[in-house]
Design a protein around this motif. Structure first.
Motif, PDB file in Angstrom:
ATOM      1  N   GLU A 131       0.807  -1.232   0.000  1.00 45.56           N
ATOM      2  CA  GLU A 131       0.000   0.000   0.000  1.00 45.56           C
ATOM      3  C   GLU A 131       0.833   1.272   0.000  1.00 45.56           C
ATOM      4  OE1 GLU A 131      -3.264   0.547  -0.564  1.00 45.56           O
ATOM      5  OE2 GLU A 131      -3.342  -1.589  -1.009  1.00 45.56           O
ATOM      6  N   PRO A 132       1.766   1.450   0.946  1.00 43.66           N
ATOM      7  CA  PRO A 132       2.567   2.687   0.885  1.00 43.66           C
ATOM      8  C   PRO A 132       3.445   2.746  -0.368  1.00 43.66           C
ATOM      9  CG  PRO A 132       3.210   1.373   2.789  1.00 43.66           C
ATOM     10  CD  PRO A 132       2.052   0.688   2.148  1.00 43.66           C
ATOM     11  N   PHE A 133       3.901   1.588  -0.848  1.00 45.69           N
ATOM     12  CA  PHE A 133       4.699   1.574  -2.078  1.00 45.69           C
ATOM     13  C   PHE A 133       3.883   2.121  -3.246  1.00 45.69           C
ATOM     14  CE2 PHE A 133       5.900  -0.363  -6.082  1.00 45.69           C
ATOM     15  CZ  PHE A 133       7.241  -0.033  -6.166  1.00 45.69           C
ATOM     16  N   LEU A 134       2.635   1.672  -3.370  1.00 45.89           N
ATOM     17  CA  LEU A 134       1.772   2.141  -4.456  1.00 45.89           C
ATOM     18  C   LEU A 134       1.523   3.646  -4.362  1.00 45.89           C
ATOM     19  CD1 LEU A 134      -0.784  -0.802  -4.671  1.00 45.89           C
ATOM     20  CD2 LEU A 134       1.110  -0.298  -6.241  1.00 45.89           C
ATOM     21  N   VAL A 135       1.374   4.141  -3.131  1.00 45.61           N
ATOM     22  CA  VAL A 135       1.208   5.589  -2.937  1.00 45.61           C
ATOM     23  C   VAL A 135       2.448   6.327  -3.430  1.00 45.61           C
ATOM     24  CG1 VAL A 135       1.048   7.401  -1.171  1.00 45.61           C
ATOM     25  CG2 VAL A 135      -0.463   5.402  -1.052  1.00 45.61           C
ATOM     26  N   LEU A 136       3.631   5.844  -3.047  1.00 45.38           N
ATOM     27  CA  LEU A 136       4.868   6.516  -3.467  1.00 45.38           C
ATOM     28  C   LEU A 136       5.096   6.363  -4.970  1.00 45.38           C
ATOM     29  CD1 LEU A 136       7.286   5.850  -0.483  1.00 45.38           C
ATOM     30  CD2 LEU A 136       5.714   7.756  -0.876  1.00 45.38           C
ATOM     31  N   GLN A 137       4.617   5.273  -5.531  1.00 43.43           N
ATOM     32  CA  GLN A 137       4.716   5.076  -6.976  1.00 43.43           C
ATOM     33  C   GLN A 137       3.873   6.132  -7.714  1.00 43.43           C
ATOM     34  OE1 GLN A 137       3.116   1.316  -8.436  1.00 43.43           O
ATOM     35  NE2 GLN A 137       5.097   0.940  -9.416  1.00 43.43           N
ATOM     36  N   ARG A 138       2.657   6.380  -7.221  1.00 43.08           N
ATOM     37  CA  ARG A 138       1.813   7.420  -7.822  1.00 43.08           C
ATOM     38  C   ARG A 138       2.433   8.805  -7.611  1.00 43.08           C
ATOM     39  NH1 ARG A 138      -2.113   3.741  -5.957  1.00 43.08           N
ATOM     40  NH2 ARG A 138      -2.449   4.860  -4.002  1.00 43.08           N
ATOM     41  N   LEU A 139       3.061   8.992  -6.458  1.00 43.18           N
ATOM     42  CA  LEU A 139       3.736  10.257  -6.179  1.00 43.18           C
ATOM     43  C   LEU A 139       4.866  10.491  -7.185  1.00 43.18           C
ATOM     44  CD1 LEU A 139       3.922  12.674  -4.232  1.00 43.18           C
ATOM     45  CD2 LEU A 139       5.467  11.297  -2.844  1.00 43.18           C
ATOM     46  N   ALA A 140       5.615   9.444  -7.489  1.00 44.96           N
ATOM     47  CA  ALA A 140       6.689   9.556  -8.488  1.00 44.96           C
ATOM     48  C   ALA A 140       6.111   9.933  -9.855  1.00 44.96           C
ATOM     49  CB  ALA A 140       7.470   8.245  -8.575  1.00 44.96           C
ATOM     50  N   ASP A 141       4.960   9.357 -10.204  1.00 46.87           N
ATOM     51  CA  ASP A 141       4.299   9.708 -11.467  1.00 46.87           C
ATOM     52  C   ASP A 141       3.948  11.198 -11.494  1.00 46.87           C
ATOM     53  OD1 ASP A 141       4.441   7.045 -12.234  1.00 46.87           O
ATOM     54  OD2 ASP A 141       2.353   6.604 -11.706  1.00 46.87           O
ATOM     55  N   GLU A 142       3.436  11.713 -10.372  1.00 51.56           N
ATOM     56  CA  GLU A 142       3.106  13.141 -10.279  1.00 51.56           C
ATOM     57  C   GLU A 142       4.349  14.005 -10.442  1.00 51.56           C
ATOM     58  OE1 GLU A 142       1.028  14.064  -6.634  1.00 51.56           O
ATOM     59  OE2 GLU A 142      -0.387  12.423  -6.936  1.00 51.56           O
ATOM     60  N   LEU A 143       5.447  13.573  -9.846  1.00 50.45           N
ATOM     61  CA  LEU A 143       6.692  14.337  -9.953  1.00 50.45           C
ATOM     62  C   LEU A 143       7.164  14.407 -11.401  1.00 50.45           C
ATOM     63  CD1 LEU A 143       8.579  12.988  -6.817  1.00 50.45           C
ATOM     64  CD2 LEU A 143       7.636  15.282  -7.123  1.00 50.45           C
ATOM     65  N   VAL A 144       7.036  13.298 -12.121  1.00 49.56           N
ATOM     66  CA  VAL A 144       7.435  13.271 -13.527  1.00 49.56           C
ATOM     67  C   VAL A 144       6.537  14.194 -14.349  1.00 49.56           C
ATOM     68  CG1 VAL A 144       7.529  11.798 -15.584  1.00 49.56           C
ATOM     69  CG2 VAL A 144       8.536  11.014 -13.430  1.00 49.56           C
ATOM     70  N   GLU A 145       5.253  14.241 -14.020  1.00 43.96           N
ATOM     71  CA  GLU A 145       4.343  15.169 -14.719  1.00 43.96           C
ATOM     72  C   GLU A 145       4.766  16.616 -14.480  1.00 43.96           C
ATOM     73  OE1 GLU A 145       0.161  14.524 -13.946  1.00 43.96           O
ATOM     74  OE2 GLU A 145       0.399  12.368 -14.250  1.00 43.96           O
ATOM     75  N   ARG A 146       5.166  16.916 -13.235  1.00 41.03           N
ATOM     76  CA  ARG A 146       5.606  18.269 -12.903  1.00 41.03           C
ATOM     77  C   ARG A 146       6.947  18.608 -13.535  1.00 41.03           C
ATOM     78  NH1 ARG A 146       5.529  18.421  -6.611  1.00 41.03           N
ATOM     79  NH2 ARG A 146       7.093  20.014  -6.973  1.00 41.03           N
ATOM     80  N   GLU A 147       7.838  17.621 -13.584  1.00 39.97           N
ATOM     81  CA  GLU A 147       9.193  17.850 -14.087  1.00 39.97           C
ATOM     82  C   GLU A 147       9.588  16.698 -15.009  1.00 39.97           C
ATOM     83  OE1 GLU A 147      12.031  19.316 -15.395  1.00 39.97           O
ATOM     84  OE2 GLU A 147      11.493  20.611 -13.721  1.00 39.97           O
TER      85      GLU A 147
END
Length: 154
Positions: free
Chosen positions: A69-85
């Motif tokens: 569960e926390p891994f999946l959250v951080l995985q989505r967070l990484a996706d957001e970071l890539v969208e931003r940068e």
């Protein structure tokens, strides 16, 4: 020095960091944990040349990794970071994310760890455990030994 040499993985000396983030995620639940780390991420300025924290999903007891569960959250967070940068995709750690590995800027990882430590105090749970045993009729010494035994079984 090549840019990708600036990657730090989860290792034995990071277990306390991993544990406190895992406990916060368990305490809050996945949805609230995601909201909290998302907020921290929005406050974080993304530098495409930053040091990267490589995070593996727990797949075997002999390997250090984060629960699903926390891994999946951080995985989505990484996706957001890539969208931003989008320049983060120049980094193999961000390009090669998959079901078993993700990546975050190290400074963002530290912000998540600090946030988790501020919200989870292991001494508080130890004290609650001891009080519960005392209310069950244990002596102080018995309660302390029960606490030690419970920590050894975890």
């Amino acid at each position: 020095m090549a840019m990708e040499q600036c990657v730090v993985g989860l290792e034995r000396h990071n277990l306390a960091e991993l544990e406190v983030v895992e406990r916060l995620a368990a305490k809050l639940g996945a949805e609230a944990f995601e909201a909290e780390v998302s907020l921290l991420s929005r406050l974080h300025k993304v530098n495409p040349e930053c040091v990267i924290k490589s995070i593996r999903r727990f797949v075997h007891p002999s390997l250090i990794g984060m629960s699903v569960e926390p891994f999946l959250v951080l995985q989505r967070l990484a996706d957001e970071l890539v969208e931003r940068e989008p320049a983060l995709l120049k980094r193999p750690s961000f390009r090669c994310r998959n079901d078993h590995a993700t990546a975050l800027p190290l400074e963002l990882w530290f912000a998540i760890v600090r946030h988790a430590r501020a919200h989870y105090d292991p001494a508080e749970s130890d004290a609650a455990f001891l009080v519960a045993r005392l209310r069950e009729g244990f002596t102080s010494e018995q309660a302390f030994h029960a606490l030690i035994a419970s920590k050894r079984s975890d």
